[in-house]
Design an enzyme around this catalytic site. Structure first.
Site, PDB file in Angstrom:
ATOM      1  N   LEU A  48       0.825  -1.200   0.000  1.00  0.00           N
ATOM      2  CA  LEU A  48       0.000   0.000   0.000  1.00  0.00           C
ATOM      3  C   LEU A  48       0.861   1.253   0.000  1.00  0.00           C
ATOM      4  O   LEU A  48       1.846   1.352   0.741  1.00  0.00           O
ATOM      5  CB  LEU A  48      -0.922   0.018   1.230  1.00  0.00           C
ATOM      6  CG  LEU A  48      -1.738  -1.247   1.493  1.00  0.00           C
ATOM      7  CD1 LEU A  48      -2.563  -1.078   2.768  1.00  0.00           C
ATOM      8  CD2 LEU A  48      -2.627  -1.586   0.313  1.00  0.00           C
ATOM      9  N   CYS A  49       0.494   2.219  -0.842  1.00  0.00           N
ATOM     10  CA  CYS A  49       1.062   3.563  -0.859  1.00  0.00           C
ATOM     11  C   CYS A  49       2.593   3.533  -0.925  1.00  0.00           C
ATOM     12  O   CYS A  49       3.155   2.933  -1.834  1.00  0.00           O
ATOM     13  CB  CYS A  49       0.536   4.345   0.343  1.00  0.00           C
ATOM     14  SG  CYS A  49       0.714   6.132   0.201  1.00  0.00           S
ATOM     15  N   SER A  50       3.278   4.139   0.028  1.00  0.00           N
ATOM     16  CA  SER A  50       4.743   4.150  -0.024  1.00  0.00           C
ATOM     17  C   SER A  50       5.317   2.743   0.085  1.00  0.00           C
ATOM     18  O   SER A  50       6.393   2.458  -0.460  1.00  0.00           O
ATOM     19  CB  SER A  50       5.314   5.038   1.093  1.00  0.00           C
ATOM     20  OG  SER A  50       4.897   4.587   2.363  1.00  0.00           O
TER      21      SER A  50
END
Length: 471
Positions: free
Chosen positions: A203-205
């Site tokens: 997820l995300c970073s």
């Protein structure tokens, strides 16, 4: 009110008619929108009907309550109205309660294995890689809203990384350190499950790092250990989309890197304050009215509690992220490295499932779409109707839930607008869609293990572990 609306429309019209470049247009528009939003009559305590109504109904108590809340919020960062009470939830009691155990702990992370809930499980496990600026339990919120709980109930063997909340001692943990942690966690999950392969759900970073790790595995001839790759609200291609891209330039980047280097880390509360001002009406002014003008406590909402439970980012990781983002390195083929390997995402020919949020203000879905096109395997791109966080927390049963997906795998030659015109809309949550997709790539079924862990991976502490409580 009419004067305010007319003035706001006039100000926005000036920006629209100025024929600015995309970066200047976004920056000037950002300032104008924030000034217009702040000037709304509803935010003015002297003329707000809501403030006067609360004053009358509480016999004047709303004023001291609001002033106390204001003083408390401004005393420490992030200096924005509280979106949730600090005692609204308790991790391990209300949130992150899926049963499991920590089966591996290192200086940088814990690896949590979750207890199977079905008689049979899929052979190949899935490893959840959370963002590096927040706690892992965005995937394990309250029961009924936990992605981990849902996947375990569908027969998946689920592992999750819980990052340590670093401090100045850990200033030199960069992309390679976090990438090595993912590689070791993948190997541990495969060893515990006696599986040749494992999937990654990032997820995300965390998705940025996991993508780079996949490129490293490909370069090292070990990509066959990866069964599939999930990227949630992850931007790999830093194109001309969104306010975050517009605000980033070389000067501000150098200042940010210098500040985190001097301190040893980037405080997550500082980022939380910046992100809040990107959506001021939702994340600033609505709570300004509720907390300060009405003198009320903010409502309890698990996502906002998690969002306020920030972590720090090491100076080295902050520096490495900025270097990759500012240079657009992941879109260039071999401009970045991971663990000594050149990062060429086009060579990552593993099946991928890429999720974006249509209302995402941090990672615009068009950027996520272009990021998906960088991958070399068959990619399923899914567009949820929600924003950055809500698009991930999407349990079945919500009658308003929708997502869009194409029938065929993503064609790298089709642009975002063309894809959207041809995608079909599916009612309901994308979780069942992903679970089915993941099951097809998880090696079939076998009997569920009787115990957690394995030789060399003795359970240490019950989930959610220790690192999630670091402050």
């Amino acid at each position: 009110m009419q004067a305010y609306l007319a003035g706001g429309a006039f100000a926005q019209g000036l920006v629209d008619d100025a024929d600015l470049g995309w970066r200047d247009a976004e920056r000037v528009g950002f300032v104008v929108r924030n000034v217009v939003d702040a000037a709304a009559p509803s935010n003015n305590p002297l003329i707000s009907p809501v403030a006067w109504k609360a004053l009358i109904e509480t016999g004047g108590l709303s004023v001291p309550r609001g002033l106390r809340a204001l003083a408390s919020d401004m005393a420490a960062p992030p200096r924005v109205p509280s979106m949730v009470a600090p005692d609204a939830f308790e991790v391990g009691r209300d949130l992150a309660v899926s049963p499991g155990a920590v089966v591996r702990r290192t200086e940088i992370s814990e690896l949590i294995q979750y207890t199977p809930m079905t008689a049979q499980v899929h052979k190949d496990p899935v490893l959840i890689v959370p963002p590096t600026i927040n706690k892992f339990y965005i995937t394990d919120l309250a029961p009924g809203r936990s992605m981990i709980e849902y996947l375990v109930a569908q027969g998946h063997q689920v592992f999750a990384i819980s990052w340590r909340n670093p401090d100045a001692r850990h200033y030199d943990w960069g992309l390679d350190a976090y990438g090595q942690a993912i590689v070791e966690s993948l190997d541990a999950a495969r060893a515990i499950c006696a599986a040749d392969r494992a999937s990654v759900c990032a997820l995300c970073s965390g998705g940025i790092i996991a993508s780079m790790v996949a490129a490293h595995l490909r370069d090292a001839g070990r990509l066959d250990r990866l069964a599939s790759l999930f990227l949630g609200v992850t931007v790999l291609d830093q194109g001309q989309d969104g306010m975050v891209s517009a605000l980033a330039d070389e000067h501000t980047a150098k200042l940010a890197v210098a500040a985190s280097k001097a301190r040893g880390y980037l405080d997550g509360r500082s980022l939380a304050e910046v992100f809040a001002w990107l959506r001021p009406n939702d994340l600033i002014w609505s709570y300004w009215v509720n907390n300060y003008l009405r003198g009320e406590k903010p409502p309890s909402f698990d996502i906002l509690y998690w969002n306020a439970d920030t972590t720090r980012m090491t100076a080295a990781l902050h520096r490495d992220f900025i270097s990759v983002i500012m240079g657009g390195a992941l879109a260039k083929g071999d401009a970045a490295t991971m663990l000594g390997s050149p990062v060429d995402l086009s060579m990552v020919d593993v099946d991928a499932y890429v999720l974006a949020g249509a209302a995402d203000h941090l990672c615009p879905w068009q950027s996520c779409y272009r990021s998906a096109q960088l991958l070399g395997g068959d990619t399923r791109f899914v567009l949820s109707t929600s924003g950055h966080i809500a698009s991930m927390v999407n349990p079945p049963g919500n009658p308003k839930a929708r997502f869009q997906a194409a029938v065929e795998p993503l064609d790298g030659l089709i642009g975002p607008a063309d894809w959207l015109a041809t995608a079909r809309t599916v009612a309901g949550s994308w979780w069942p869609d992903y679970s089915t997709w993941l099951a097809e790539r998880s090696g079939g079924a076998k009997d569920a293990p009787d115990d957690l862990g394995a030789a060399g991976f003795t359970p240490l502490d019950p989930a959610p572990g220790r690192y999630v409580f670091d402050r």
